[in-house]
Scaffold this motif. Structure first.
Motif, PDB file in Angstrom:
ATOM      1  N   GLY A  63      11.077   1.700 -10.218  1.00  0.00           N
ATOM      2  CA  GLY A  63      11.119   2.492  -9.001  1.00  0.00           C
ATOM      3  C   GLY A  63       9.808   2.672  -8.231  1.00  0.00           C
ATOM      4  N   TYR A  64       8.760   3.031  -9.028  1.00  0.00           N
ATOM      5  CA  TYR A  64       7.375   3.082  -8.583  1.00  0.00           C
ATOM      6  C   TYR A  64       7.027   1.857  -7.849  1.00  0.00           C
ATOM      7  CZ  TYR A  64       7.517   7.422 -11.788  1.00  0.00           C
ATOM      8  OH  TYR A  64       7.961   8.374 -12.585  1.00  0.00           O
ATOM      9  N   PHE A  65       7.154   0.990  -8.427  1.00  0.00           N
ATOM     10  CA  PHE A  65       6.919  -0.528  -7.794  1.00  0.00           C
ATOM     11  C   PHE A  65       7.445  -0.657  -6.454  1.00  0.00           C
ATOM     12  CE2 PHE A  65       7.056  -5.010  -7.376  1.00  0.00           C
ATOM     13  CZ  PHE A  65       5.734  -5.452  -7.603  1.00  0.00           C
ATOM     14  N   ALA A  66       8.791  -0.399  -6.587  1.00  0.00           N
ATOM     15  CA  ALA A  66       9.852  -0.560  -5.247  1.00  0.00           C
ATOM     16  C   ALA A  66       9.248   0.365  -4.096  1.00  0.00           C
ATOM     17  CB  ALA A  66      11.191  -0.116  -5.434  1.00  0.00           C
ATOM     18  N   THR A  67       8.731   1.548  -4.476  1.00  0.00           N
ATOM     19  CA  THR A  67       8.219   2.425  -3.439  1.00  0.00           C
ATOM     20  C   THR A  67       7.188   2.050  -2.891  1.00  0.00           C
ATOM     21  OG1 THR A  67       9.222   4.229  -4.423  1.00  0.00           O
ATOM     22  CG2 THR A  67       7.464   5.097  -3.087  1.00  0.00           C
ATOM     23  N   SER A  68       6.061   1.824  -3.804  1.00  0.00           N
ATOM     24  CA  SER A  68       4.746   1.151  -3.467  1.00  0.00           C
ATOM     25  C   SER A  68       4.982  -0.117  -2.560  1.00  0.00           C
ATOM     26  CB  SER A  68       3.865   0.856  -4.693  1.00  0.00           C
ATOM     27  OG  SER A  68       3.502   1.880  -5.281  1.00  0.00           O
ATOM     28  N   LEU A  69       5.896  -1.075  -2.888  1.00  0.00           N
ATOM     29  CA  LEU A  69       6.063  -2.307  -2.057  1.00  0.00           C
ATOM     30  C   LEU A  69       6.375  -2.074  -0.783  1.00  0.00           C
ATOM     31  CD1 LEU A  69       6.103  -5.442  -2.257  1.00  0.00           C
ATOM     32  CD2 LEU A  69       8.246  -5.352  -3.100  1.00  0.00           C
ATOM     33  N   ILE A  70       7.525  -1.138  -0.457  1.00  0.00           N
ATOM     34  CA  ILE A  70       8.132  -0.797   0.862  1.00  0.00           C
ATOM     35  C   ILE A  70       7.013   0.015   1.715  1.00  0.00           C
ATOM     36  CG2 ILE A  70       9.871   0.509   2.021  1.00  0.00           C
ATOM     37  CD1 ILE A  70      11.673   0.195  -0.412  1.00  0.00           C
ATOM     38  N   VAL A  71       6.141   1.059   1.097  1.00  0.00           N
ATOM     39  CA  VAL A  71       5.248   1.656   1.958  1.00  0.00           C
ATOM     40  C   VAL A  71       4.301   1.006   2.287  1.00  0.00           C
ATOM     41  CG1 VAL A  71       3.576   3.492   1.613  1.00  0.00           C
ATOM     42  CG2 VAL A  71       6.081   3.961   0.998  1.00  0.00           C
ATOM     43  N   VAL A  72       3.589  -0.003   1.183  1.00  0.00           N
ATOM     44  CA  VAL A  72       2.650  -0.903   1.747  1.00  0.00           C
ATOM     45  C   VAL A  72       2.805  -1.954   2.759  1.00  0.00           C
ATOM     46  CG1 VAL A  72       0.944  -2.652   0.833  1.00  0.00           C
ATOM     47  CG2 VAL A  72       1.434  -0.568  -0.332  1.00  0.00           C
ATOM     48  N   PHE A 200      -5.979  -1.539  -0.215  1.00  0.00           N
ATOM     49  CA  PHE A 200      -6.522  -0.168   0.025  1.00  0.00           C
ATOM     50  C   PHE A 200      -5.213   0.678  -0.300  1.00  0.00           C
ATOM     51  CE2 PHE A 200      -9.970  -1.361   3.383  1.00  0.00           C
ATOM     52  CZ  PHE A 200     -10.750  -1.705   2.178  1.00  0.00           C
ATOM     53  N   CYS A 201      -4.088   0.278   0.428  1.00  0.00           N
ATOM     54  CA  CYS A 201      -2.965   1.137   0.280  1.00  0.00           C
ATOM     55  C   CYS A 201      -2.151   1.211  -1.211  1.00  0.00           C
ATOM     56  CB  CYS A 201      -1.872   0.882   1.162  1.00  0.00           C
ATOM     57  SG  CYS A 201      -2.309   1.007   2.979  1.00  0.00           S
ATOM     58  N   TRP A 202      -2.204   0.042  -1.527  1.00  0.00           N
ATOM     59  CA  TRP A 202      -1.819  -0.271  -3.172  1.00  0.00           C
ATOM     60  C   TRP A 202      -2.577   0.505  -4.066  1.00  0.00           C
ATOM     61  CZ3 TRP A 202       2.440  -2.832  -4.417  1.00  0.00           C
ATOM     62  CH2 TRP A 202       2.705  -3.097  -5.652  1.00  0.00           C
ATOM     63  N   ASN A 203      -3.820   0.691  -4.168  1.00  0.00           N
ATOM     64  CA  ASN A 203      -4.710   1.423  -5.040  1.00  0.00           C
ATOM     65  C   ASN A 203      -4.973   2.643  -4.764  1.00  0.00           C
ATOM     66  OD1 ASN A 203      -5.095  -1.196  -6.516  1.00  0.00           O
ATOM     67  ND2 ASN A 203      -6.846  -1.469  -5.060  1.00  0.00           N
ATOM     68  N   ASP A 204      -4.306   3.147  -3.622  1.00  0.00           N
ATOM     69  CA  ASP A 204      -4.330   4.754  -3.211  1.00  0.00           C
ATOM     70  C   ASP A 204      -3.704   5.626  -4.325  1.00  0.00           C
ATOM     71  OD1 ASP A 204      -5.004   7.265  -1.488  1.00  0.00           O
ATOM     72  OD2 ASP A 204      -2.594   6.930  -1.367  1.00  0.00           O
ATOM     73  N   VAL A 205      -4.374   6.594  -4.817  1.00  0.00           N
ATOM     74  CA  VAL A 205      -3.973   7.930  -5.515  1.00  0.00           C
ATOM     75  C   VAL A 205      -3.823   9.081  -4.875  1.00  0.00           C
ATOM     76  CG1 VAL A 205      -4.044   9.070  -7.728  1.00  0.00           C
ATOM     77  CG2 VAL A 205      -4.548   6.508  -7.582  1.00  0.00           C
ATOM     78  N   LEU A 206      -4.899   9.525  -4.201  1.00  0.00           N
ATOM     79  CA  LEU A 206      -5.327  10.667  -3.618  1.00  0.00           C
ATOM     80  C   LEU A 206      -4.037  10.952  -2.520  1.00  0.00           C
ATOM     81  CD1 LEU A 206      -6.638  13.282  -3.431  1.00  0.00           C
ATOM     82  CD2 LEU A 206      -8.361  12.385  -2.064  1.00  0.00           C
ATOM     83  N   ILE A 207      -3.925  10.079  -1.474  1.00  0.00           N
ATOM     84  CA  ILE A 207      -2.922  10.440  -0.472  1.00  0.00           C
ATOM     85  C   ILE A 207      -1.686  10.251  -0.864  1.00  0.00           C
ATOM     86  CG2 ILE A 207      -1.986   9.570   1.947  1.00  0.00           C
ATOM     87  CD1 ILE A 207      -4.873   8.257   2.052  1.00  0.00           C
ATOM     88  N   ALA A 208      -1.350   9.502  -1.693  1.00  0.00           N
ATOM     89  CA  ALA A 208       0.126   9.525  -2.343  1.00  0.00           C
ATOM     90  C   ALA A 208       0.466  10.641  -3.118  1.00  0.00           C
ATOM     91  CB  ALA A 208       0.484   8.251  -3.217  1.00  0.00           C
ATOM     92  N   MET A 221       0.688   3.644  -8.391  1.00  0.00           N
ATOM     93  CA  MET A 221      -0.518   4.077  -8.965  1.00  0.00           C
ATOM     94  C   MET A 221      -0.595   5.593  -9.463  1.00  0.00           C
ATOM     95  SD  MET A 221      -2.762   1.731  -9.185  1.00  0.00           S
ATOM     96  CE  MET A 221      -2.833   0.139  -8.802  1.00  0.00           C
ATOM     97  N   VAL A 222       0.290   6.524  -8.621  1.00  0.00           N
ATOM     98  CA  VAL A 222       0.431   7.675  -9.126  1.00  0.00           C
ATOM     99  C   VAL A 222       1.283   7.649 -10.248  1.00  0.00           C
ATOM    100  CG1 VAL A 222       1.403   9.851  -8.502  1.00  0.00           C
ATOM    101  CG2 VAL A 222       0.309   8.666  -6.557  1.00  0.00           C
ATOM    102  N   GLY A 223       2.268   6.899 -10.440  1.00  0.00           N
ATOM    103  CA  GLY A 223       3.147   6.623 -11.796  1.00  0.00           C
ATOM    104  C   GLY A 223       2.343   6.389 -12.931  1.00  0.00           C
ATOM    105  N   VAL A 224       1.254   5.379 -13.001  1.00  0.00           N
ATOM    106  CA  VAL A 224       0.536   4.976 -13.848  1.00  0.00           C
ATOM    107  C   VAL A 224      -0.463   6.272 -14.150  1.00  0.00           C
ATOM    108  CG1 VAL A 224      -1.517   3.912 -14.596  1.00  0.00           C
ATOM    109  CG2 VAL A 224       0.535   2.663 -13.144  1.00  0.00           C
ATOM    110  N   THR A 225      -0.808   7.047 -13.093  1.00  0.00           N
ATOM    111  CA  THR A 225      -1.610   7.827 -13.535  1.00  0.00           C
ATOM    112  C   THR A 225      -0.855   9.288 -14.454  1.00  0.00           C
ATOM    113  OG1 THR A 225      -2.872   7.911 -11.458  1.00  0.00           O
ATOM    114  CG2 THR A 225      -3.199   9.838 -12.517  1.00  0.00           C
ATOM    115  N   SER A 226       0.406   9.343 -14.133  1.00  0.00           N
ATOM    116  CA  SER A 226       1.302  10.310 -14.900  1.00  0.00           C
ATOM    117  C   SER A 226       1.578  10.016 -16.305  1.00  0.00           C
ATOM    118  CB  SER A 226       2.454  10.829 -14.185  1.00  0.00           C
ATOM    119  OG  SER A 226       3.241   9.360 -13.936  1.00  0.00           O
TER     120      SER A 226
END
Length: 271
Positions: A63-72, A200-208, A221-226
């Motif tokens: 699910g995190y991957f799908a969100t990142s793919l759509i947003v990016v 840039f967008c894929w690797n972002d953590v702070l904005i997301a 990336m936020v999911g990986v951090t969690s």
């Protein structure tokens, strides 16, 4: 020949230092928890792709991957559209205030996100865009648009102005010149800008992390951090999540590294 060998030794060492973390992460992701506790550096005895499946389904990395793919994808499309048009206007056309606008875009590159994060969060809350994909897309566009404009304007500035003048004489509007002539000419720079913006967008953590607080709307990336806190006692599963996040970036780099170099070089030497 000796100078070439002397230069290749530190470059080879740098390559090994760069590649080793990926190899180590892949090896850990294929281990069982017991194998990792006993010896974290030894090769995996019996590779277990089950860790990847667990991270993808049970942990929610899919699910995190799908969100990142759509947003990016949406953010990069908007960045290239707006950035190429603004770059054409600021790089090829001369009008009152064009220099000031260009310098304003250049100055925006030096503003850290931490300076604008509080006003951005308040604005997004007022507009009802917190914890929504459109809100994150707009935030990425606002953050990375100055870089895209700068790259495209630098490229278009080296295109001879006679091309634009000849197209106008043939009856093209400014938008027609942009669509029929400048957009095809700017393809190398567009590819470079698109790849860099995507990274840039894929690797972002702070904005997301700021704009997508709920767990179900996290980016990859936020999911990986969690995962670092949730699976601190299950390092192989955590490594599998890190590997899932790293593989798309590695694929983009391997397939498009030449396009990045050619686009930047073309923008700096064309003319």
């Amino acid at each position: 020949m000796r100078a070439r060998w002397l230069a290749s030794i530190p470059m080879a060492a740098l390559a090994l230092v760069t590649i080793y973390p990926l190899v180590f992460t892949t090896n850990v992701a294929l281990k069982t928890r017991r194998e990792y506790v006993l010896d974290r550096f030894s090769p995996a005895g019996s590779p277990r792709p089950d860790n990847l499946a667990t991270a993808w389904t049970s942990v929610g990395m899919g699910g995190y991957f799908a969100t990142s793919l759509i947003v990016v994808t949406c953010a990069v499309a908007l960045l290239l559209w707006l950035g190429s048009m603004a770059g054409f206007a600021l790089g090829s056309l001369r009008f009152r205030g064009s220099r000031a606008l260009y310098l304003g875009c250049l100055a925006a590159l030096f503003i850290p996100f931490q300076v604008i994060m509080v006003p951005l969060a308040r604005t997004m809350t007022t507009l009802g865009l917190i914890d929504t994909r459109p809100g994150l897309v707009l935030a990425y566009v606002a953050q990375f648009l100055p870089f895209t404009i700068f790259l495209m304007a630098s490229y278009y500035a080296h295109v001879p102005p006679e091309i634009v003048d000849a197209a106008r004489i043939d009856g093209n509007t400014l938008f027609g010149v942009y669509r029929r002539i400048m957009l095809p000419i700017g393809t190398p720079a567009l590819i470079s800008a698109g790849i860099l913006d995507a990274l840039f967008c894929w690797n972002d953590v702070l904005i997301a992390l700021l704009l997508m607080p709920s767990a179900e709307n996290r980016t990859l990336m936020v999911g990986v951090t969690s995962l670092r806190g949730q699976y601190s006692d299950d390092i192989p599963t955590f490594a599998a999540g890190v590997l899932i996040a790293a593989v798309p970036v590695l694929i983009v780099y391997l397939f498009f590294q030449r396009h990045i170099a050619e686009g930047v070089a073309a923008g700096s030497t064309k003319g």
